[in-house]
Design a protein around this motif. Sequence first.
Motif, PDB file in Angstrom:
ATOM      1  N   PRO A 388     -12.249  16.099 -20.057  1.00 51.63           N
ATOM      2  CA  PRO A 388     -12.411  14.543 -19.892  1.00 51.63           C
ATOM      3  C   PRO A 388     -13.323  14.070 -20.780  1.00 51.63           C
ATOM      4  CG  PRO A 388     -11.723  15.472 -17.974  1.00 51.63           C
ATOM      5  CD  PRO A 388     -12.114  16.519 -18.599  1.00 51.63           C
ATOM      6  N   ASP A 389     -14.644  14.545 -20.734  1.00 52.60           N
ATOM      7  CA  ASP A 389     -15.827  14.053 -21.547  1.00 52.60           C
ATOM      8  C   ASP A 389     -16.065  14.261 -22.844  1.00 52.60           C
ATOM      9  OD1 ASP A 389     -16.362  16.680 -21.245  1.00 52.60           O
ATOM     10  OD2 ASP A 389     -18.333  16.264 -19.868  1.00 52.60           O
ATOM     11  N   GLU A 395     -12.674   5.943 -27.370  1.00 51.73           N
ATOM     12  CA  GLU A 395     -11.801   6.843 -27.975  1.00 51.73           C
ATOM     13  C   GLU A 395     -10.502   7.025 -26.962  1.00 51.73           C
ATOM     14  OE1 GLU A 395     -14.490   9.422 -30.638  1.00 51.73           O
ATOM     15  OE2 GLU A 395     -14.376   9.968 -28.694  1.00 51.73           O
ATOM     16  N   TRP A 396     -10.717   7.287 -25.711  1.00 55.42           N
ATOM     17  CA  TRP A 396      -9.702   7.369 -24.696  1.00 55.42           C
ATOM     18  C   TRP A 396      -8.807   6.156 -24.639  1.00 55.42           C
ATOM     19  CZ3 TRP A 396      -7.140  11.529 -23.330  1.00 55.42           C
ATOM     20  CH2 TRP A 396      -6.266  11.199 -22.050  1.00 55.42           C
ATOM     21  N   GLU A 397      -9.594   5.106 -24.531  1.00 53.02           N
ATOM     22  CA  GLU A 397      -8.701   3.644 -24.427  1.00 53.02           C
ATOM     23  C   GLU A 397      -7.602   3.572 -25.697  1.00 53.02           C
ATOM     24  OE1 GLU A 397     -11.680   0.711 -24.270  1.00 53.02           O
ATOM     25  OE2 GLU A 397     -12.057   1.064 -22.003  1.00 53.02           O
ATOM     26  N   GLN A 398      -8.032   4.353 -26.808  1.00 53.17           N
ATOM     27  CA  GLN A 398      -7.087   4.101 -28.045  1.00 53.17           C
ATOM     28  C   GLN A 398      -6.032   5.014 -27.778  1.00 53.17           C
ATOM     29  OE1 GLN A 398      -9.763   4.327 -31.023  1.00 53.17           O
ATOM     30  NE2 GLN A 398     -10.521   2.354 -31.195  1.00 53.17           N
ATOM     31  N   LEU A 399      -6.404   6.331 -27.397  1.00 52.20           N
ATOM     32  CA  LEU A 399      -5.395   7.279 -27.217  1.00 52.20           C
ATOM     33  C   LEU A 399      -4.189   7.228 -26.356  1.00 52.20           C
ATOM     34  CD1 LEU A 399      -4.560  10.331 -28.384  1.00 52.20           C
ATOM     35  CD2 LEU A 399      -6.155  10.971 -26.931  1.00 52.20           C
ATOM     36  N   THR A 413       4.270  15.717 -21.666  1.00 52.59           N
ATOM     37  CA  THR A 413       3.609  15.336 -20.472  1.00 52.59           C
ATOM     38  C   THR A 413       2.042  15.498 -20.608  1.00 52.59           C
ATOM     39  OG1 THR A 413       3.364  16.033 -18.078  1.00 52.59           O
ATOM     40  CG2 THR A 413       3.887  17.748 -19.599  1.00 52.59           C
ATOM     41  N   PHE A 414       1.283  14.864 -20.036  1.00 48.49           N
ATOM     42  CA  PHE A 414      -0.187  14.916 -20.200  1.00 48.49           C
ATOM     43  C   PHE A 414      -0.839  14.360 -19.022  1.00 48.49           C
ATOM     44  CE2 PHE A 414       0.363  10.119 -20.771  1.00 48.49           C
ATOM     45  CZ  PHE A 414      -0.955   9.777 -20.714  1.00 48.49           C
ATOM     46  N   ASP A 415      -2.400  14.693 -19.005  1.00 49.40           N
ATOM     47  CA  ASP A 415      -3.101  14.219 -17.822  1.00 49.40           C
ATOM     48  C   ASP A 415      -4.493  14.180 -18.507  1.00 49.40           C
ATOM     49  OD1 ASP A 415      -4.249  16.945 -17.969  1.00 49.40           O
ATOM     50  OD2 ASP A 415      -3.105  17.577 -16.169  1.00 49.40           O
ATOM     51  N   ASP A 416      -5.494  13.978 -17.868  1.00 51.26           N
ATOM     52  CA  ASP A 416      -6.799  13.640 -18.445  1.00 51.26           C
ATOM     53  C   ASP A 416      -7.567  15.079 -19.101  1.00 51.26           C
ATOM     54  OD1 ASP A 416      -7.489  14.802 -16.231  1.00 51.26           O
ATOM     55  OD2 ASP A 416      -9.177  13.300 -15.709  1.00 51.26           O
ATOM     56  N   GLY A 417      -6.896  16.089 -18.958  1.00 49.37           N
ATOM     57  CA  GLY A 417      -7.343  17.463 -19.482  1.00 49.37           C
ATOM     58  C   GLY A 417      -6.342  17.985 -20.689  1.00 49.37           C
TER      59      GLY A 417
END
Length: 454
Positions: A388-389, A395-399, A413-417
Amino acid sequence: MSTLIQKYNVPGPRYTSYPTVPFWEPDSFSETAWIDQLQQRFSASHGEKGISLYIHLPYCESLCTFCGCNKRITKNHAVEQPYIDAVLAEWNLYCDLLPEKPRIAELHLGGGTPSFFQPENLKRLLDGLFVSAIRPTDGFEYGWEGHPNNTTRAHLQVLYDYGFRRVSFGVQDYDPVVQRAIHRIQPFANVQQVTAWAREIGYTSISHDLVFGLPFQRIESIRQTVEQTLQLRPDRISFYSYAHVPWLKGNGQRGFRDEDLPSGDQKRALYETGRAMLEANGYSEIGMDHFALPHDSLYRAQQTGTLHRNFMGYTTQQTEVLIGLGVSAIGDTGTAFAQNEKEINAYLHRVQAGQLPLLRGHQLSGQDRFIRRQILNIICRSETRWQPDDWSEEEWEQLEPKLNDLSADGLITFDDGGLRVLPLGQPFLRNICMAFDVRLQRANATRNLFSQTV
């Protein structure tokens, strides 16, 4: 599926590299930096892995109007010797830069038409290459591309004697109407003959290249082409989406009208028809555009998670250094790219002057390398993982919204990892990779750069 095709049939890269060539930053590149990166990566990885070597042989006797490759059309075979002299001179320039003689894990002759060159000239090329190389690595793979109309048994034998066990033959389509439109008249008997020769000589991986989405192509012509291909049962099949890019310089894609091409829905139906036939006959889909039988090394690489992709396409080799020789060829160290002059005369002049014939390049940033890993994982293994880091908050807000959209459509399917591509997402691998392509998004320009993704 029709709704998804309409949504995702947009221009996009094929991701043989990241960043893709249109988004390289020339200011980040210099010949000195390229040599430095090459020497560093060679020293760090060569002993264990060896290097990959791609040689571009650009000449063709006639123009195929579906082709977007860098080529020179001529029937003058006097061009062979000076071009091979230049390629060997370029190879020697590289060998002089390396701290030890290179071992070649992967060697590919592409084009153009490698079988344009006479067998004795290909022998001279390989003699010159291997004078400077100690030996192949364990598990090496050497392959080349042959035109069924001019590949002879002598071509196949010469290359086999140097360790080549892979050969791909460009078939495209057996329908006479399609063949006339793309200026590639090629009887089934010619393909049958070269395939038989290759098997008799001992090639263990024979590939046929088919293309869907060509002008005047119909479901029935795809069925006929795949049925005839199955009669010969090649070990691999490349089933490529036709890349319509008539705006590229030197492109011959003007022998037909845009309205002669199948629509997005029709093009996808052509692919699904071919895929169903191949899978019903024992072939497995590998990444995108490729199929292989279970005994082939490409299939085994997918099963073991060692499938790789570079400027030569899908490969079983995991080398970190790729040297490209010849006009327009591209090299890759994992940290930098370099492309040669794209015009043959400019290439020859630079090499004859004792210079590396570099035209442009790109030095990868840390972000480039991270995104490249994600795209490579997706396109080779249909999944990728991260911490996650690894992403900044911005960047995460855009992705994340892009991943949410892909997930809502049932593609991933996805998660934060990490993420996993679902079966419905396999036809849209390029679109999934595009969600990570920050350089493409910053430029906000896809038209007249890339072909359609579907």
